[in-house]
Design an enzyme around this catalytic site. Sequence first.
Site, short mmCIF file in Angstrom:
data_model
loop_
_atom_site.label_atom_id
_atom_site.label_comp_id
_atom_site.label_asym_id
_atom_site.label_seq_id
_atom_site.Cartn_x
_atom_site.Cartn_y
_atom_site.Cartn_z
N ASP A 54 31.36 -2.97 -16.81
CA ASP A 54 30.61 -3.19 -15.57
C ASP A 54 31.16 -2.33 -14.45
O ASP A 54 32.31 -1.91 -14.49
CB ASP A 54 30.68 -4.68 -15.19
CG ASP A 54 29.53 -5.13 -14.31
OD1 ASP A 54 28.68 -5.90 -14.80
OD2 ASP A 54 29.48 -4.72 -13.13
N ASP B 50 30.21 2.98 -15.16
CA ASP B 50 28.98 3.24 -14.40
C ASP B 50 27.99 3.78 -15.42
O ASP B 50 28.16 4.90 -15.92
CB ASP B 50 29.24 4.25 -13.28
CG ASP B 50 27.97 4.63 -12.54
OD1 ASP B 50 26.87 4.19 -12.95
OD2 ASP B 50 28.06 5.38 -11.56
N VAL B 51 26.97 3.00 -15.76
CA VAL B 51 26.07 3.40 -16.86
C VAL B 51 25.33 4.71 -16.60
O VAL B 51 24.83 5.33 -17.54
CB VAL B 51 25.03 2.29 -17.20
CG1 VAL B 51 25.69 1.06 -17.77
CG2 VAL B 51 24.15 1.96 -16.01
N TYR C 164 10.67 -0.70 -10.93
CA TYR C 164 11.36 -1.54 -11.92
C TYR C 164 10.53 -1.61 -13.21
O TYR C 164 11.06 -1.43 -14.31
CB TYR C 164 11.56 -2.93 -11.33
CG TYR C 164 12.29 -3.89 -12.23
CD1 TYR C 164 13.68 -3.83 -12.34
CD2 TYR C 164 11.60 -4.85 -12.96
CE1 TYR C 164 14.36 -4.71 -13.18
CE2 TYR C 164 12.27 -5.73 -13.79
CZ TYR C 164 13.65 -5.67 -13.89
OH TYR C 164 14.32 -6.53 -14.72
N LYS D 26 11.56 -0.20 -16.99
CA LYS D 26 11.71 -1.12 -18.12
C LYS D 26 10.70 -0.81 -19.23
O LYS D 26 10.98 -1.03 -20.41
CB LYS D 26 11.55 -2.57 -17.64
CG LYS D 26 12.68 -3.03 -16.72
CD LYS D 26 14.02 -3.06 -17.45
CE LYS D 26 15.12 -3.70 -16.64
NZ LYS D 26 16.41 -3.79 -17.35
N THR E 290 19.33 -16.45 -12.78
CA THR E 290 20.64 -15.78 -12.70
C THR E 290 21.09 -15.78 -11.24
O THR E 290 20.30 -16.10 -10.35
CB THR E 290 20.57 -14.31 -13.17
OG1 THR E 290 19.76 -13.59 -12.24
CG2 THR E 290 19.99 -14.18 -14.57
P1 NAP Z 1 22.91 -9.31 -12.41
O1 NAP Z 1 23.36 -10.74 -12.35
O2 NAP Z 1 22.74 -8.57 -11.10
O3 NAP Z 1 23.90 -8.51 -13.36
C1 NAP Z 1 23.80 -7.13 -13.53
C2 NAP Z 1 25.20 -6.55 -13.60
O4 NAP Z 1 25.07 -5.13 -13.80
C3 NAP Z 1 26.01 -6.74 -12.31
O5 NAP Z 1 27.33 -7.13 -12.59
C4 NAP Z 1 25.95 -5.36 -11.68
O6 NAP Z 1 27.03 -5.08 -10.82
C5 NAP Z 1 25.98 -4.48 -12.92
N1 NAP Z 1 25.58 -3.11 -12.64
C6 NAP Z 1 24.71 -2.64 -11.70
N2 NAP Z 1 24.66 -1.30 -11.73
C7 NAP Z 1 25.52 -0.88 -12.70
C8 NAP Z 1 25.93 0.38 -13.17
N3 NAP Z 1 25.44 1.53 -12.64
N4 NAP Z 1 26.82 0.44 -14.19
C9 NAP Z 1 27.35 -0.70 -14.72
N5 NAP Z 1 27.01 -1.94 -14.28
C10 NAP Z 1 26.11 -2.03 -13.29
O7 NAP Z 1 21.50 -9.18 -13.16
P2 NAP Z 1 20.78 -10.11 -14.26
O8 NAP Z 1 19.72 -10.88 -13.55
O9 NAP Z 1 21.76 -10.80 -15.11
O10 NAP Z 1 20.03 -8.97 -15.13
C11 NAP Z 1 20.61 -8.38 -16.28
C12 NAP Z 1 19.55 -7.52 -16.97
O11 NAP Z 1 18.42 -8.33 -17.31
C13 NAP Z 1 19.00 -6.40 -16.10
O12 NAP Z 1 18.76 -5.25 -16.89
C14 NAP Z 1 17.70 -6.96 -15.58
O13 NAP Z 1 16.78 -5.96 -15.24
C15 NAP Z 1 17.25 -7.74 -16.81
N6 NAP Z 1 16.29 -8.81 -16.51
C16 NAP Z 1 16.60 -9.79 -15.61
C17 NAP Z 1 15.66 -10.78 -15.34
C18 NAP Z 1 15.94 -11.91 -14.35
O14 NAP Z 1 15.00 -12.65 -14.00
N7 NAP Z 1 17.16 -12.09 -13.91
C19 NAP Z 1 14.41 -10.76 -15.98
C20 NAP Z 1 14.13 -9.73 -16.89
C21 NAP Z 1 15.08 -8.76 -17.15
P3 NAP Z 1 26.81 -5.26 -9.23
O15 NAP Z 1 26.59 -6.74 -9.02
O16 NAP Z 1 28.07 -4.75 -8.63
O17 NAP Z 1 25.59 -4.46 -8.87
#
Ligand code: NAP
Length: 263
Positions: free
Chosen positions: A48, A71-72, A163, A167, A200
């Site tokens: 992360d 950093d991805v 977004y 995706k 989340t």
């Molecule tokens: P989250 O809680 O914000 O977790 C995402 C993590 O990725 C955070 O720790 C973030 O760090 C990290 N990150 C951001 N940019 C990065 C980078 N360049 N390199 C490495 N790490 C990085 O999000 P989540 O809701 O769990 O979502 C996780 C995945 O599920 C995402 O791909 C999202 O699009 C997908 N998703 C989520 C939902 C939903 O409703 N939550 C629905 C469909 C799909 P920082 O906090 O420092 O930015």
Amino acid sequence: MNREGVTMHSTEQSLAGKIAIVTGAASGIGAGIAGLFAVHGCRVVIADIDKVAGQTTAQELGENGLFCHLDVTSEESWRQLMARVNEHWGALDILVNNAGIGSAESIEDVDIALWQQILAVNTTGVFLGCRSAIQSMKHSGGGSIINISSALGLRPLSSTPAYGASKAAVVNLTKSTALQCAEKGYQIRCNAINPGFIRTPLLENALAVAEDPDALLKGYSDLHPMGSIGSIEDVAQAALFLAADGSRFITGIAMPVDGGMTI
Ligand code: NAP
């Protein structure tokens, strides 16, 4: 095993002895996936950009957790990550490309810098992850790559063009990666998961600052025919299935975990 050759016990869901990287695993869905994998015997790299939260999540997994900064969007960062994992634990079995960022600006409002940032993290990040994993797994007997896309990559909303596009690209990339690996005989599977709205920290934050959190939550819930948003556990269980050997004949799918949102 029964007469049809079907295994009658649960070892097919076991990840014992396997090594996984989960990107964006410091919080939310990624942390949930990492935790469930560890419970099933997997050693998990929490990769992360957030060092503090990432280290905390890794510590919670005890011996099965290791934090590595990633950093991805950076090819060099991926190179360093793969070298460190190989040195520390050995060959990679599972990669979950989970890191992602959101945006909610219409096509009329999204500016070019934001568009490029969303695509860099959500799409280029997954591309670099798939390529790094293939380079490693093709020499070590194969593996499973899981890309976290979104229901919005299958069913767009007017409010999330950047977004949604990022995706949708992940779904197509997943399928072409799956085909390449199958055609080359690498024994690497590649699948996507398309979650609906999931509870989340990201979503909790949006609710916390909303004028009417109940109305906002109801609006999100109403998008799902099953009547509610999903949980982190719902997505983690799907990832466990796609990571484990029980799904050995499944590749190139985009699996909705969305309470019927994309029907
Ligand atoms: P989250 O809680 O914000 O977790 C995402 C993590 O990725 C955070 O720790 C973030 O760090 C990290 N990150 C951001 N940019 C990065 C980078 N360049 N390199 C490495 N790490 C990085 O999000 P989540 O809701 O769990 O979502 C996780 C995945 O599920 C995402 O791909 C999202 O699009 C997908 N998703 C989520 C939902 C939903 O409703 N939550 C629905 C469909 C799909 P920082 O906090 O420092 O930015």
